[in-house]
Design an enzyme around this catalytic site. Sequence first.
Site, PDB file in Angstrom:
ATOM      1  N   ARG A  16       0.801  -1.221   0.000  1.00  0.00           N
ATOM      2  CA  ARG A  16       0.000   0.000   0.000  1.00  0.00           C
ATOM      3  C   ARG A  16       0.837   1.276   0.000  1.00  0.00           C
ATOM      4  O   ARG A  16       0.332   2.362  -0.225  1.00  0.00           O
ATOM      5  CB  ARG A  16      -0.957  -0.033   1.217  1.00  0.00           C
ATOM      6  N   LYS A  23       8.744  -1.014   3.271  1.00  0.00           N
ATOM      7  CA  LYS A  23       7.936  -0.093   4.097  1.00  0.00           C
ATOM      8  C   LYS A  23       8.652   0.355   5.373  1.00  0.00           C
ATOM      9  O   LYS A  23       8.662   1.545   5.696  1.00  0.00           O
ATOM     10  CB  LYS A  23       6.604  -0.747   4.455  1.00  0.00           C
ATOM     11  N   GLY A  84       2.638 -14.016   5.629  1.00  0.00           N
ATOM     12  CA  GLY A  84       1.822 -13.527   6.733  1.00  0.00           C
ATOM     13  C   GLY A  84       2.602 -13.327   8.020  1.00  0.00           C
ATOM     14  O   GLY A  84       3.736 -13.786   8.159  1.00  0.00           O
ATOM     15  N   GLY A 150      -7.420  -5.363  12.560  1.00  0.00           N
ATOM     16  CA  GLY A 150      -8.070  -6.578  13.051  1.00  0.00           C
ATOM     17  C   GLY A 150      -8.958  -6.205  14.244  1.00  0.00           C
ATOM     18  O   GLY A 150      -8.579  -5.379  15.072  1.00  0.00           O
ATOM     19  N   GLU A 165      -9.585 -10.393  11.139  1.00  0.00           N
ATOM     20  CA  GLU A 165      -9.116  -9.367  10.199  1.00  0.00           C
ATOM     21  C   GLU A 165     -10.319  -8.784   9.462  1.00  0.00           C
ATOM     22  O   GLU A 165     -11.312  -9.486   9.231  1.00  0.00           O
ATOM     23  CB  GLU A 165      -8.127  -9.968   9.202  1.00  0.00           C
ATOM     24  N   ASN A 180      -6.876  -4.512  17.166  1.00  0.00           N
ATOM     25  CA  ASN A 180      -5.564  -5.077  17.488  1.00  0.00           C
ATOM     26  C   ASN A 180      -4.475  -4.096  17.037  1.00  0.00           C
ATOM     27  O   ASN A 180      -4.426  -3.693  15.886  1.00  0.00           O
ATOM     28  CB  ASN A 180      -5.434  -6.413  16.737  1.00  0.00           C
ATOM     29  N   TYR A 377      33.337  31.592  -2.600  1.00  0.00           N
ATOM     30  CA  TYR A 377      33.451  30.144  -2.509  1.00  0.00           C
ATOM     31  C   TYR A 377      34.807  29.815  -1.919  1.00  0.00           C
ATOM     32  O   TYR A 377      35.849  30.192  -2.477  1.00  0.00           O
ATOM     33  CB  TYR A 377      33.313  29.460  -3.882  1.00  0.00           C
ATOM     34  N   ASN A 388      40.458  38.759   6.759  1.00  0.00           N
ATOM     35  CA  ASN A 388      39.304  39.310   6.045  1.00  0.00           C
ATOM     36  C   ASN A 388      39.287  38.735   4.636  1.00  0.00           C
ATOM     37  O   ASN A 388      40.226  38.907   3.866  1.00  0.00           O
ATOM     38  CB  ASN A 388      39.390  40.832   5.972  1.00  0.00           C
ATOM     39  N   ARG A 451      47.098  42.052 -11.425  1.00  0.00           N
ATOM     40  CA  ARG A 451      46.024  42.444 -12.347  1.00  0.00           C
ATOM     41  C   ARG A 451      46.643  43.409 -13.341  1.00  0.00           C
ATOM     42  O   ARG A 451      47.690  44.001 -13.057  1.00  0.00           O
ATOM     43  CB  ARG A 451      44.863  43.098 -11.595  1.00  0.00           C
TER      44      ARG A 451
HETATM   45  C1  UD1 Z   1      -1.803  -6.314  11.220  1.00  0.00           C
HETATM   46  C2  UD1 Z   1      -2.698  -7.275  11.991  1.00  0.00           C
HETATM   47  C3  UD1 Z   1      -3.983  -6.564  12.388  1.00  0.00           C
HETATM   48  C4  UD1 Z   1      -3.662  -5.331  13.194  1.00  0.00           C
HETATM   49  C5  UD1 Z   1      -2.688  -4.437  12.452  1.00  0.00           C
HETATM   50  C6  UD1 Z   1      -2.208  -3.330  13.364  1.00  0.00           C
HETATM   51  C7  UD1 Z   1      -2.212  -9.469  11.065  1.00  0.00           C
HETATM   52  C8  UD1 Z   1      -2.672 -10.565  10.193  1.00  0.00           C
HETATM   53  N1  UD1 Z   1      -3.000  -8.411  11.159  1.00  0.00           N
HETATM   54  O1  UD1 Z   1      -2.489  -5.971  10.029  1.00  0.00           O
HETATM   55  O2  UD1 Z   1      -4.790  -7.425  13.166  1.00  0.00           O
HETATM   56  O3  UD1 Z   1      -4.855  -4.627  13.501  1.00  0.00           O
HETATM   57  O4  UD1 Z   1      -1.527  -5.169  12.025  1.00  0.00           O
HETATM   58  O5  UD1 Z   1      -1.443  -2.389  12.667  1.00  0.00           O
HETATM   59  O6  UD1 Z   1      -1.185  -9.587  11.692  1.00  0.00           O
HETATM   60  N2  UD1 Z   1       5.047  -8.702   8.034  1.00  0.00           N
HETATM   61  C9  UD1 Z   1       6.074  -9.622   7.873  1.00  0.00           C
HETATM   62  N3  UD1 Z   1       5.878 -10.683   7.062  1.00  0.00           N
HETATM   63  C10 UD1 Z   1       4.697 -10.924   6.444  1.00  0.00           C
HETATM   64  C11 UD1 Z   1       3.650  -9.990   6.610  1.00  0.00           C
HETATM   65  C12 UD1 Z   1       3.844  -8.896   7.417  1.00  0.00           C
HETATM   66  O7  UD1 Z   1       7.161  -9.439   8.434  1.00  0.00           O
HETATM   67  O8  UD1 Z   1       4.595 -11.936   5.744  1.00  0.00           O
HETATM   68  C13 UD1 Z   1       5.271  -7.511   8.893  1.00  0.00           C
HETATM   69  C14 UD1 Z   1       5.138  -6.206   8.144  1.00  0.00           C
HETATM   70  O9  UD1 Z   1       6.403  -5.774   7.652  1.00  0.00           O
HETATM   71  C15 UD1 Z   1       4.580  -5.262   9.213  1.00  0.00           C
HETATM   72  C16 UD1 Z   1       3.863  -6.174  10.176  1.00  0.00           C
HETATM   73  O10 UD1 Z   1       4.292  -7.481   9.900  1.00  0.00           O
HETATM   74  O11 UD1 Z   1       5.618  -4.606   9.906  1.00  0.00           O
HETATM   75  C17 UD1 Z   1       2.341  -6.082  10.012  1.00  0.00           C
HETATM   76  O12 UD1 Z   1       1.997  -6.403   8.680  1.00  0.00           O
HETATM   77  P1  UD1 Z   1       0.898  -5.588   7.882  1.00  0.00           P
HETATM   78  O13 UD1 Z   1       0.782  -6.175   6.544  1.00  0.00           O
HETATM   79  O14 UD1 Z   1       1.133  -4.138   7.996  1.00  0.00           O
HETATM   80  O15 UD1 Z   1      -0.400  -6.002   8.725  1.00  0.00           O
HETATM   81  P2  UD1 Z   1      -1.784  -5.235   8.786  1.00  0.00           P
HETATM   82  O16 UD1 Z   1      -2.575  -5.586   7.585  1.00  0.00           O
HETATM   83  O17 UD1 Z   1      -1.582  -3.828   9.096  1.00  0.00           O
HETATM   84 CA    CA Z   2       0.195  -2.510   9.305  1.00  0.00          CA
END
Ligand code: UD1
Ligand code: CA
Length: 493
Positions: A16, A23, A84, A150, A165, A180, A377, A388, A451
């Site tokens: 996003r 990010k 995830g 979430g 979610e 969350n 410069y 000076n 000069r």
């Molecule tokens: C997540 C939570 C959501 C919560 C929200 C708060 C989950 C499934 N959902 O959603 O409940 O309300 O955060 O801000 O956790 N990341 C990884 N590997 C991955 C996916 C994500 O390291 O495969 C890291 C991202 O870099 C980020 C964090 O996990 O720093 C959260 O991921 P993001 O995709 O932002 O989750 P949200 O959709 O915001």
């Molecule tokens: Ca997030």
Amino acid sequence: MAELAGIVLAAGLGTRMKSSLPKVMHTVAGRPMVWYMTSLARRLTDSLVVVVVGHGGECVRAYLESERDTLTPFTTVVQSQQRGTGHAVRQARRVLMVNGTCRAKACLILNGDTPLLTEQTVRALIRHHRVKRAEVTVLTTILDRPSGYGRIVRDKKGHVLRIVEERDATPEEREIREVNVGTYIVNGEFLFRALAALTPANAQGELYLPDIIGIAVRQGRRVAAMATNDPLECLGVNTREQLACAEREFRRRIAARWMEAGVTLRDPATTYIDSDVHIGRDTILYPQVMLEGRTRIGEECVIRSHTRITDSIIGNRVAVQDSCVMNEAIIEDEVTIGPFAHLRPGSRLRVRSRVGNFVELKHTELGEGTKANHLSYLGDAIVGREVNIGAGTITCNFDGFRKDRTVIDDHVFVGSDSQLVAPVTIGRGALIAAGSTVTQDVPADALCISRAPQVIRPGAAARRRAARSRVAPSKSQEKPERKSLRRSRRATS
Ligand code: UD1
Ligand code: CA
């Protein structure tokens, strides 16, 4: 066994953000988000911090390595496919699990994109986890517009049942305003067993970390939730708009901190101070000042508007006029700078020296009380005390192939519009006549004029004007068509 280990999730795609930069590398108040989260984890846990990197992992890892001095100790693990948040935490297993036991009693898990989260709140969460003797404790907050987060599903008695979610939520569940935050304390033994039980049975086909709450409830384990009353602190940065929102709130906090410490901000809303900057008491910052990186400013300084200072050290009672740019410069006490001065890396201004309008310095030191007030410069130069530098002086430090040094000893007077062709040395107390091009060393106390001698021809200018007027075309010699054109225009007007 450690009491608490930290896990920072920093492997996400950040789709996003629509960015080629991972990010968590986007900055807030001068630091990438991943720095805040790793630093927070380090301060709250027992020297056991795992950062999960993945998408753009090399860049994140290289950055963290470059910040070892502020973040040590930490370990990075790679999540090569972003399947995830639950899958991300699983990657920490190889660091945290030894012979089937977790190296820490509990793990603090932080999303990598909640830079406004404070140490105070997470400490309260840790206490809550202990007081409630919970196996999983989750941080929540109440939002007027919970979209994107979430939702915390509770039973009629108010016990947490699970987290759903938004994409998987029923219309009723979407009405829930408790969300969350993405900050959890989970008992070590339970964590990795629960992670092994996750399934991707959801709209995104991912392994969701929040699903461990439902698993804990089903297994009859104690689950706790602590709600914060500062929703802004819980902001998860998924978009550029949220990034700007985090930046604004961070700036507000930093401004409040410095005002509390005795610094005047004429307009806190338009003063940008990075999180690592330090400012002394009774310094006054005018609107639109930007203090970046590891800049340090002393006491009783005045910094006027539209000035940007990056990674520089400024002493006490320094006056910086409007519209100056400084980068990696060192400024001693009672120096005056600007307006419109540019101090590039390696500039050093000794006590009471002065750099004025449209003066650029690079790798140059000005001695005590020395002045370069207008349009100059000075590059790769060492200038002594009480010198000076006349208006328009230029050090010609580059011959097209290499850079050379200019050395100007104490008490030298460089007349206006002089060029000092490096390498060249001007001895103590020497005088350079205005308009000189200096190509050879000048001994101490000598006068250097280089000069063309001035020539005066009495009346020559007047004679030239007279000659010019004789050759200028008269109206009668004009081409016929121009004449007729003028006549026709007069006729129509
Ligand atoms: C997540 C939570 C959501 C919560 C929200 C708060 C989950 C499934 N959902 O959603 O409940 O309300 O955060 O801000 O956790 N990341 C990884 N590997 C991955 C996916 C994500 O390291 O495969 C890291 C991202 O870099 C980020 C964090 O996990 O720093 C959260 O991921 P993001 O995709 O932002 O989750 P949200 O959709 O915001
Ligand atoms: Ca997030």
